[in-house]
Enzyme design. Sequence first.
Site, mmCIF file in Angstrom:
data_model
loop_
_atom_site.group_PDB
_atom_site.id
_atom_site.type_symbol
_atom_site.label_atom_id
_atom_site.label_comp_id
_atom_site.label_asym_id
_atom_site.label_seq_id
_atom_site.Cartn_x
_atom_site.Cartn_y
_atom_site.Cartn_z
ATOM 1 N N ARG A 101 1.261 -1.283 -0.218
ATOM 2 C CA ARG A 101 -0.316 -0.212 -0.121
ATOM 3 C C ARG A 101 0.889 1.336 -0.087
ATOM 4 N NH1 ARG A 101 -5.325 1.458 3.480
ATOM 5 N NH2 ARG A 101 -6.522 0.460 1.797
ATOM 6 N N HIS A 128 -6.997 0.002 -6.140
ATOM 7 C CA HIS A 128 -8.060 -0.648 -4.975
ATOM 8 C C HIS A 128 -8.148 -1.661 -5.669
ATOM 9 C CE1 HIS A 128 -8.071 -1.394 -0.923
ATOM 10 N NE2 HIS A 128 -8.635 -0.019 -0.599
ATOM 11 N N GLN A 131 -9.790 -3.659 -2.921
ATOM 12 C CA GLN A 131 -11.594 -3.160 -2.896
ATOM 13 C C GLN A 131 -12.686 -3.233 -3.905
ATOM 14 O OE1 GLN A 131 -12.078 -1.255 -0.008
ATOM 15 N NE2 GLN A 131 -14.108 -1.825 -0.148
ATOM 16 N N ASP A 230 -17.090 7.661 -1.616
ATOM 17 C CA ASP A 230 -15.690 7.508 -0.697
ATOM 18 C C ASP A 230 -15.465 8.703 -0.277
ATOM 19 O OD1 ASP A 230 -12.969 6.598 0.361
ATOM 20 O OD2 ASP A 230 -12.570 7.167 -2.016
ATOM 21 N N CYS A 270 -16.628 2.061 0.249
ATOM 22 C CA CYS A 270 -15.382 1.478 0.472
ATOM 23 C C CYS A 270 -14.963 1.005 2.621
ATOM 24 C CB CYS A 270 -14.284 1.886 -0.133
ATOM 25 S SG CYS A 270 -13.392 3.141 -0.738
ATOM 26 N N ARG A 298 -13.821 -8.446 1.998
ATOM 27 C CA ARG A 298 -12.290 -7.943 1.868
ATOM 28 C C ARG A 298 -11.514 -9.607 2.037
ATOM 29 N NH1 ARG A 298 -10.617 -3.532 1.586
ATOM 30 N NH2 ARG A 298 -8.175 -3.498 0.354
HETATM 31 N N1 NVA Z 1 -9.939 7.227 -1.525
HETATM 32 C C1 NVA Z 1 -9.297 6.504 0.217
HETATM 33 C C2 NVA Z 1 -10.019 5.147 0.328
HETATM 34 C C3 NVA Z 1 -9.497 4.740 1.241
HETATM 35 C C4 NVA Z 1 -10.162 2.808 1.407
HETATM 36 C C5 NVA Z 1 -8.298 6.473 0.543
HETATM 37 O O1 NVA Z 1 -6.846 6.528 -0.663
HETATM 38 O O2 NVA Z 1 -8.245 7.635 1.028
HETATM 39 N N1 CP Z 2 -11.345 0.176 2.344
HETATM 40 C C1 CP Z 2 -9.458 -0.307 2.992
HETATM 41 O O1 CP Z 2 -9.589 0.020 2.376
HETATM 42 O O2 CP Z 2 -10.096 0.736 3.974
HETATM 43 P P1 CP Z 2 -8.801 0.306 4.997
HETATM 44 O O3 CP Z 2 -7.943 1.807 4.243
HETATM 45 O O4 CP Z 2 -8.625 0.661 6.452
HETATM 46 O O5 CP Z 2 -7.543 -0.588 5.214
#
Ligand code: NVA
Ligand code: CP
Length: 315
Positions: A101, A128, A131, A230, A270, A298
């Site tokens: 990540r 992502h 997800q 989101d 998400c 997930r």
């Molecule tokens: N768009 C959000 C998704 C979190 C799962 C982020 O990148 O923080």
């Molecule tokens: N939806 C998701 O990826 O959540 P986290 O940021 O908690 O991993």
Amino acid sequence: MKHFLKETDLGPKELAEVFSLARDFKRTRGSAKGTALEGQTWAMIFAKSSTRTRVSFEVGINELGGHPLFLNTHDIQLGRGESVEDTARVLSRFVHGIVIRTFDHAQVERLAASGSVPVVNGLTDFLHPCQIYADAFTAAERWAGPDGDLVAALRGRKIAFLGDTSFNMANSWILGASLFGMRISLAGPAGHEPGEGIRALLKAEGRPVDFAFTTDPFEAVRDADIVYTDVWASMGQEAEAKARVSRMRPYSVTARLFAAAKPDALFMHCLPAHPGEEVEQAVLDNPRSIIFDEAENRLHVQKAILSVLSASRGR
Ligand code: NVA
Ligand code: CP
């Protein structure tokens, strides 16, 4: 050997396999011990916070008989400037796969290109995919019922994506919709149209660039089977949060906006959510909100993805 950096890294046959395996994992959890990652260690490099992704991967790798090794980028030399290429080469000598990540999607591509083990994208600023697979599975299990065809259940359905229409979740849903045969309408502020990156990716893959973008949220949700949103300020955008909140306010999923979709439409997010910003608490609590099924899935879907990738090692 396969990687999972974007939704389309798995073909239609593997998509069906992932959904079917995920359904089995979900049904047999607790009664059948997984063996797909027996004797394996998977590194998990995280440069951003995470609840769902981190925990579902750690638990999932463990349930498949493997060992998860969590590596915060600040604790490894990558965070002090060691190249992603050398990190990939070194980790490949130790582990059987890597979940990452991070911010820059190109870093994930470079990791996959330089190492010799499967790499899974656990979120970048661009995509992502884990997800989206879990989301699609969650909607499909509702629509297909216990024994129906999960992939077929998605075809022709419409998703409306509201709010931040130019970041990872929107991009990933555009690519996912193309893979699943779904229609997608996005509504967000002018200037937040899906960007060149996702258009270029669709073109590079020979896929039509046929998503709809509008600044009118009610137009986007008309006839929608899924209403999706989101956060308005993603990880890394904290400094712009105030400005983004005021710009995106008209795209908040209110009970009134949700009611303008199909009468049986599902609400999805998400998570994490900011109630009162991108979505009203009443919508999160609506019986047609399936946000916690999404979160649970997930685990099952990623176990299926890991099984498919592990089986591709050495091929
Ligand atoms: N768009 C959000 C998704 C979190 C799962 C982020 O990148 O923080
Ligand atoms: N939806 C998701 O990826 O959540 P986290 O940021 O908690 O991993």
